[in-house]
Write an enzyme that holds these catalytic residues in place. Structure first.
Site, PDB file in Angstrom:
ATOM      1  N   GLU A 191       0.825  -1.212   0.000  1.00 27.98           N
ATOM      2  CA  GLU A 191       0.000   0.000   0.000  1.00 27.98           C
ATOM      3  C   GLU A 191       0.860   1.264   0.000  1.00 27.98           C
ATOM      4  O   GLU A 191       0.766   2.106   0.907  1.00 27.98           O
ATOM      5  CB  GLU A 191      -0.961  -0.021   1.186  1.00 27.98           C
ATOM      6  CG  GLU A 191      -1.945  -1.172   1.103  1.00 27.98           C
ATOM      7  CD  GLU A 191      -2.989  -1.176   2.204  1.00 27.98           C
ATOM      8  OE1 GLU A 191      -2.898  -0.336   3.126  1.00 27.98           O
ATOM      9  OE2 GLU A 191      -3.905  -2.019   2.140  1.00 27.98           O
ATOM     10  N   GLU A 310      -4.696  -8.616  -0.488  1.00 30.13           N
ATOM     11  CA  GLU A 310      -5.526  -8.522   0.707  1.00 30.13           C
ATOM     12  C   GLU A 310      -6.966  -8.323   0.278  1.00 30.13           C
ATOM     13  O   GLU A 310      -7.254  -7.567  -0.654  1.00 30.13           O
ATOM     14  CB  GLU A 310      -5.117  -7.330   1.592  1.00 30.13           C
ATOM     15  CG  GLU A 310      -3.733  -7.416   2.203  1.00 30.13           C
ATOM     16  CD  GLU A 310      -3.411  -6.208   3.080  1.00 30.13           C
ATOM     17  OE1 GLU A 310      -4.366  -5.459   3.443  1.00 30.13           O
ATOM     18  OE2 GLU A 310      -2.229  -6.004   3.391  1.00 30.13           O
TER      19      GLU A 310
END
Length: 583
Positions: A191, A310
């Site tokens: 991220e 994820e």
């Protein structure tokens, strides 16, 4: 992504051909926009040939995250998990998982200045976990995780230092694992995010790190010369403006052993239960459809293997706190996500923060067996669902027939069962199209003595997938009482739930404007502004919410319950004290 306790099959040589056949049979069976079948011939790897990146990513499905462990700050056990054991990886493999993602945060185990040396003991502990999983035959992904916001985010103001540290970090990781088998995979950065940048600048910084990551690993030699590498979009966001640049970069690198990685946590209001997002409704479904359509069209059909590193819901599950979600809505979310990923050709990795989340690392069983069964089923097939998994019967009213809408999702409805007893169509229920009606006589029998709560559980069974539970529930409108409290500890409102459960809270001042810590919507966030305490018969207004209220102003609260009942309440804050009164 961090998930703390405060929130939150294998395939043979013909697996790609099987996937294509599955895609063809699945088209058109979802209630939202269908995915088109892949165009062109399907590549099939001949026996003995090296696995392509697409082969490898496909063989990794399904995948699981060892979350809140090596990524915990500052150490493995800091966020409530134990050091992983062989038994855990054995159990995951037995559950059908083919790969594990082991997020790793290096910051607290690395010097902050050149040469940015990683502590040898930490590297050894990471290697031990990697080897345990590899020895079980699992694919393993390791990465640079929370470093993304701890120091990599400073790249705009400390460009050269961040880049040097990033390269040094991957130089050491690559050297440690250069001779590990190709089932070990690297992911450059989790991220990625950058402070005080425009979108375009963030994309450029991310591209620079992706390039540096690939160069460092490839130059380290050994098996790293051809090891599969995952490159993330900015923020791991699956939006077109962030996926397009990554697709272009991957193609320009002309490296056959690269793949893309993104994350998906659903439509935000539903994912945390805020802004009235209590249901997996048409808006949430469309958000999911759009996200996977983008993954497919921008990556998969362009020859870019895609790893959903994820996925889950931002608000749970979390066995340490009341569930933010109605169970049936959660099951519908995961059912459709599994289908969407399969039809898009995307490999999925469940984000699991620990034993309070999905798979209990102590018992080595699913914390919620029903949810576990639904997730596992979604890897291979669709399951039928319904508009709700509860039929609420008000005790104050006579029992009448109730109708639910079936969502077969391409399966065929087979009937209703209570345990091993099949209910009788025509007497106990009727079906007209997708309308399932439970008769008054059947509901009267199922409700029994009509004690508050679930009186009986029946199952709608379909031709494939897991059954859909329907809970026959007796209730009366909840009753709240006057209360006093303070902004430090919160306001505990005595509540007789009487068989009902809380869905959301609407909060407004007298002029109709929003009151609370979430200013953009009157529907406050579950477990952040308010939280039910079912064992102690109370609803708590939490300090974050109370501290955001205007002093002296009366606030009207509307508690929305899953039965459809709404209860109005009044709250006033004076300094540090708070009073609540029944409206």
């Amino acid at each position: 992504m961090q998930r703390t306790r405060y929130l939150t099959g294998g395939r043979g040589p013909g697996r790609l051909l099987g996937l294509l056949l599955a895609l063809v049979t699945m088209i058109g069976v979802t209630s939202t926009a269908a995915f088109a079948a892949p165009k062109g011939p399907l590549p099939i790897r001949l026996p003995g040939a090296a696995a392509s990146a697409a082969d490898t990513v496909a063989a990794m499905q399904p995948s699981w995250n060892l979350g809140n462990t090596f990524d915990a700050i500052p150490d493995v056990t800091s966020w409530g998990n134990d050091v992983p054991t062989k038994s855990l990886f054995d159990a995951l493999k037995a559950q059908g998982y083919r790969s594990v993602r082991i997020p790793v945060t290096w910051t607290d185990h690395q010097s902050a200045t050149a040469p940015y040396a990683i502590d040898a003991a930490w590297m050894t502990s990471v290697k031990k976990a990697v080897d345990l999983a590899l020895n079980d035959g699992l694919y393993v992904v390791i990465n640079v995780h929370h470093d993304s916001w701890q120091w990599i985010a400073d790249m705009p103001t400390h460009h050269d230092g961040v880049l040097a540290r990033f390269k040094a970090t991957w130089t050491q990781i690559a050297a440690t694992f250069r001779n590990h088998p190709q089932k070990l995979l690297f992911e450059g950065n989790n991220e990625p995010q950058f402070t005080n940048t425009t979108e375009a600048q963030g994309i450029q910084y991310n591209a620079e790190l992706n390039s540096a990551f690939r160069s460092v690993v490839r130059q380290s030699g050994g098996n790293n010369a051809t090891r599969l590498l995952f490159l993330p979009t900015l923020g791991c966001t699956p939006s077109q403006e962030r996926m397009d640049p990554l697709a272009a970069q991957l193609k320009s690198m002309n490296d056959p052993n690269l793949a893309a990685t993104v994350h998906y946590y659903g439509y935000y209001p539903f994912s945390v239960n805020i802004a009235g997002g209590t249901r997996f409704d048409a808006t949430s479904q469309q958000d999911m459809t759009d996200a996977f359509n983008r993954m497919r069209s921008l990556f998969v059909t362009q020859g870019i293997p895609t790893y959903l590193g994820e996925y889950g819901l931002l608000g749970g599950p979390d066995s340490n706190h009341p569930s933010r979600f109605e169970q049936g809505e959660v099951l519908k979310y995961y059912e459709m996500l599994g289908y969407s990923a399969r039809t898009a050709g995307v490999t999925t990795a469940l984000w699991d923060a620990g034993s309070w989340n999905y798979f209990n690392r102590t018992t080595l069983q699913w914390s919620d067996p029903g949810l576990g069964a639904a997730i596992r089923s979604s890897w291979t097939t669709r399951s039928g669902t319904a508009s709700s998994d509860r039929v609420y019967l008000a005790k104050a009213d006579a029992i009448t027939a109730r109708t639910l809408t079936l969502n077969p999702n391409g399966t065929t409805f087979r009937g209703l069962w209570q345990g091993s007893t099949q209910l009788v169509q025509g007497r106990d229920y009727t079906v007209s199209g997708n309308q399932l009606t439970l008769t008054a006589s059947a509901l009267t029998r199922l409700a029994g003595n009509r004690a508050y709560g679930t009186n009986a559980t029946i199952q709608a069974r379909f031709s494939a997938g897991v059954p859909w539970n329907i809970y026959v529930t007796s209730y009366d409108p909840p009753v709240l009482a006057n209360a006093t409290g303070n902004t430090t500890d919160g306001l505990s409102i005595p509540t007789q739930f009487r068989g009902d459960q809380l869905a959301t809270l609407e909060s407004r001042y007298a002029d109709g404007s929003t009151a609370g810590n979430t200013s953009w919507t009157p529907y406050q966030e579950f477990n952040v502004a308010f939280s039910p305490d079912y064992p102690h018969n109370a609803i708590t207004l939490l300090p974050a919410y109370l501290n955001a209220l205007n002093d002296g102003a009366q606030v009207t609260l509307t508690f929305h319950f899953w039965s459809g009942t709404n209860v109005t309440y009044r709250v006033t804050k004076n300094g540090g004290s708070v009073t609540g009164t029944v409206a």
